[in-house]
Design an enzyme around this catalytic site. Structure first.
Site, PDB file in Angstrom:
ATOM      1  N   SER A 247       0.570   3.719   1.918  1.00 15.03           N
ATOM      2  CA  SER A 247       0.917   4.121   3.281  1.00 15.03           C
ATOM      3  C   SER A 247       2.229   3.487   3.713  1.00 15.03           C
ATOM      4  O   SER A 247       2.995   4.082   4.473  1.00 15.03           O
ATOM      5  CB  SER A 247      -0.204   3.727   4.249  1.00 15.03           C
ATOM      6  OG  SER A 247      -1.388   4.462   3.967  1.00 15.03           O
TER       7      SER A 247
ATOM      8  N   CYS B 239      -7.889  -2.632   4.108  1.00 15.45           N
ATOM      9  CA  CYS B 239      -7.450  -1.233   4.061  1.00 15.45           C
ATOM     10  C   CYS B 239      -8.046  -0.505   2.862  1.00 15.45           C
ATOM     11  O   CYS B 239      -8.961   0.288   3.002  1.00 15.45           O
ATOM     12  CB  CYS B 239      -5.935  -1.123   4.043  1.00 15.45           C
ATOM     13  SG  CYS B 239      -5.350   0.585   3.963  1.00 15.45           S
TER      14      CYS B 239
ATOM     15  N   CYS C 207       0.823  -1.210   0.000  1.00 12.56           N
ATOM     16  CA  CYS C 207       0.000   0.000   0.000  1.00 12.56           C
ATOM     17  C   CYS C 207       0.858   1.261   0.000  1.00 12.56           C
ATOM     18  O   CYS C 207       2.003   1.261   0.457  1.00 12.56           O
ATOM     19  CB  CYS C 207      -0.907  -0.020   1.229  1.00 12.56           C
ATOM     20  SG  CYS C 207      -2.029   1.391   1.377  1.00 12.56           S
TER      21      CYS C 207
ATOM     22  N   HIS D  81       0.257  -3.497   6.381  1.00 10.56           N
ATOM     23  CA  HIS D  81      -0.897  -3.309   7.255  1.00 10.56           C
ATOM     24  C   HIS D  81      -2.181  -3.806   6.623  1.00 10.56           C
ATOM     25  O   HIS D  81      -3.238  -3.738   7.230  1.00 10.56           O
ATOM     26  CB  HIS D  81      -1.041  -1.826   7.619  1.00 10.56           C
ATOM     27  CG  HIS D  81      -1.284  -0.946   6.421  1.00 10.56           C
ATOM     28  ND1 HIS D  81      -0.283  -0.621   5.546  1.00 10.56           N
ATOM     29  CD2 HIS D  81      -2.407  -0.363   5.958  1.00 10.56           C
ATOM     30  CE1 HIS D  81      -0.788   0.145   4.583  1.00 10.56           C
ATOM     31  NE2 HIS D  81      -2.077   0.319   4.811  1.00 10.56           N
TER      32      HIS D  81
END
Length: 369
Positions: free
Chosen positions: A47, A171, A45, A66
Site C-alpha cells: 500500500s 496490517c 507494505c 502504516h
C-alpha cells in the site's frame, strides 16, 4: 520528560518522486486523546508502494508507513487505554468509536475516522518540517522514529511480542487473517486458492492453515515466494498460466470453495470467478489503483451462485483482533516471524521498495534502534 517538539528521522514522500527522502522532522507533544509512540519497527507494505508509484493520490509531504509497533513515550490529556511504557500496535484506520458503524461493531467501515485524510481526529498533524505541516500516512507515519496517533489507533499488546512481528500484525496479518476468518468464514476442510503471495497473501495462507482449510493452493510468479507459501501451509503451488483454472479444478475436483486475490491487479481480480466452484466465494483483498474498473460476467456469477466480496482490512476490529493475533503468535499457532524475509534500517527503505517492484522478498521490516 519528553521534549516538545522532538526531532525524528523519517522517510518522507514529496508527492512527486517514486522514492523517499530520509529527513529530520519535528514531532509535537501529544494533544488531548493522542499518544506519542517511539517506533520499534515498521513494515514496508504494498500500500505504501501504491502511493510512491502514483496509483493513489494523497496530501504531501507525507511520512510513509502504516504498519507500526512501538512503545508509548507520552500520552495526552484524557488518554486511558494505554500508559507510558506500554507496547502498542498501530492501526492504520483508527475508529471514531461514535458513528453507527463503530457502535454496531463494524469499526472497519467507520464514517468518522480521518485516517484516510492522513489527519488526527481534530484535523491536525503532529508532524512538521521547518514550520510546514507533514502528513502521517493513514494517520500513522510509521517510517519515523516517533509519531503521534489517536488513542483508538494504539492497541496494547504483550511486551513479549517482538516489534517486527507486532508491526505486521497491524496490517498484513490482520488483513489476511480477517479476510479468512471474518469475511470468508472458511471452515476446516474447505478448499482455497490464494493469488499473490506477498505479505498479505502469505498472511492469508497462514490463516487458512490455522483454520484447517484443505487444499490450500498458492499462485505466484516468484519461486521464492512460493517456497515461503509452502513453508507457511500451502499444499500446492502454481505459477499463473493459461491453464490456471483447469489446474485448480483438477486439484480441487471442480474449483475451489474460496479464492483470494492479494495483489490488486485488474486482470487477476477478473479471473477470480473462474477459479471457484458453484456456490463458492471470491474475495478481493488486494487493492487496485484508483479509477481501475473491473469487468465481471454478472450472469455467470448469478447462475452459478458464486459470490464476489470486498475485504477492507479483513473487517478487523483492532481492539479485539490485535491482542488475539498477538496471543496466537505467542502460542506458536501463527508463525508471523517466518513472513519476514529482510530486517532493514530506515536508510535502506528505497532498496526494499525496489525489491518489491521486482517481485522479490516476502516482507521487509524496518527495525529502529
Amino acid at each position: 520528560m519528553i521534549p516538545a517538539p522532538l526531532k525524528a528521522r523519517a522517510a518522507v514522500h514529496n508527492g512527486e518522486s517514486s522514492s523517499l527522502d530520509i529527513r529530520t522532522i519535528d514531532v509535537a507533544a501529544p494533544g488531548p486523546g493522542s499518544v506519542l509512540v517511539r517506533l520499534g519497527a515498521s513494515g514496508v507494505c504494498g500500500s505504501d508502494r501504491h502511493v510512491l508509484d502514483g496509483d493513489w493520490q494523497l496530501p504531501s509531504p507525507t511520512v510513509m508507513g502504516h504498519e507500526g509497533a512501538g512503545t508509548v513515550a507520552a500520552i495526552g490529556e484524557g488518554v486511558v487505554d494505554v500508559a507510558v511504557g506500554d507496547h502498542v500496535i498501530l492501526s492504520w484506520f483508527y475508529p471514531c468509536r461514535r458513528c453507527t458503524a463503530c457502535v454496531s461493531g463494524r469499526s472497519y467501515v467507520c464514517t468518522g475516522s480521518r485516517a484516510e485524510e492522513c489527519l488526527l481526529p481534530d484535523g491536525t498533524s503532529a508532524l512538521s518540517e521547518n514550520g510546514t505541516r507533514v502528513f502521517p500516512y493513514l494517520a500513522v507515519g510509521s517510517m519515523s522514529e516517533y509519531t503521534v496517533v489517536p488513542e483508538s489507533g494504539a492497541i496494547k499488546v504483550p511486551a513479549a511480542v517482538p516489534f517486527d512481528v507486532a508491526s505486521l500484525i497491524g496490517c498484513s496479518i490482520a488483513t489476511g487473517y480477517g479476510a479468512v476468518v471474518n469475511d470468508a468464514a472458511v471452515q476446516a476442510g474447505q478448499s482455497a486458492v490464494v493469488v499473490g503471495t506477498g505479505g498479505v497473501g502469505l498472511s492469508i495462507i497462514m490463516a487458512l492453515n490455522l483454520v484447517g482449510a484443505n487444499p490450500i493452493i498458492a499462485v505466484d510468479l516468484s519461486e521464492e515466494k512460493l517456497a515461503a507459501a509452502r513453508e507457511l501451509g500451502a499444499t500446492h503451488t502454481l505459477q499463473p498460466g493459461n491453464d490456471l483454472a483447469a489446474q485448480i479444478q483438477e486439484i480441487t475436483g471442480g474449483g475451489a470453495d474460496f479464492a483470494f486475490e492479494a495483489i490488486g491487479r485488474v486482470q487477476t481480480i477478473e479471473s477470480l470467478p473462474g477459479l471457484i466452484t458453484g456456490g463458492g466465494k471470491a474475495v478481493i483483498v488486494g487493492l487496485p489503483p484508483q479509477d481501475a474498473p473491473v469487468s465481471i460476467d454478472a450472469l455467470e456469477l448469478a447462475e452459478s451462485g458464486k459470490s464476489l466480496i470486498g475485504s477492507n482490512y479483513g473487517s478487523t476490529v483492532p481492539g479485539r483482533d490485535f491482542p488475539r493475533l498477538a496471543e496466537l503468535y505467542l502460542a506458536g499457532k501463527l508463525p508471523v516471524d517466518k513472513l519476514i524475509s529482510d530486517r532493514i534500517k530506515l536508510d535502506e527503505v528505497n532498496e526494499a521498495f525496489d525489491a518489491m517492484r521486482r517481485g522479490e522478498r516476502a516482507r521487509s521490516v524496518i527495525v529502529f534502534d
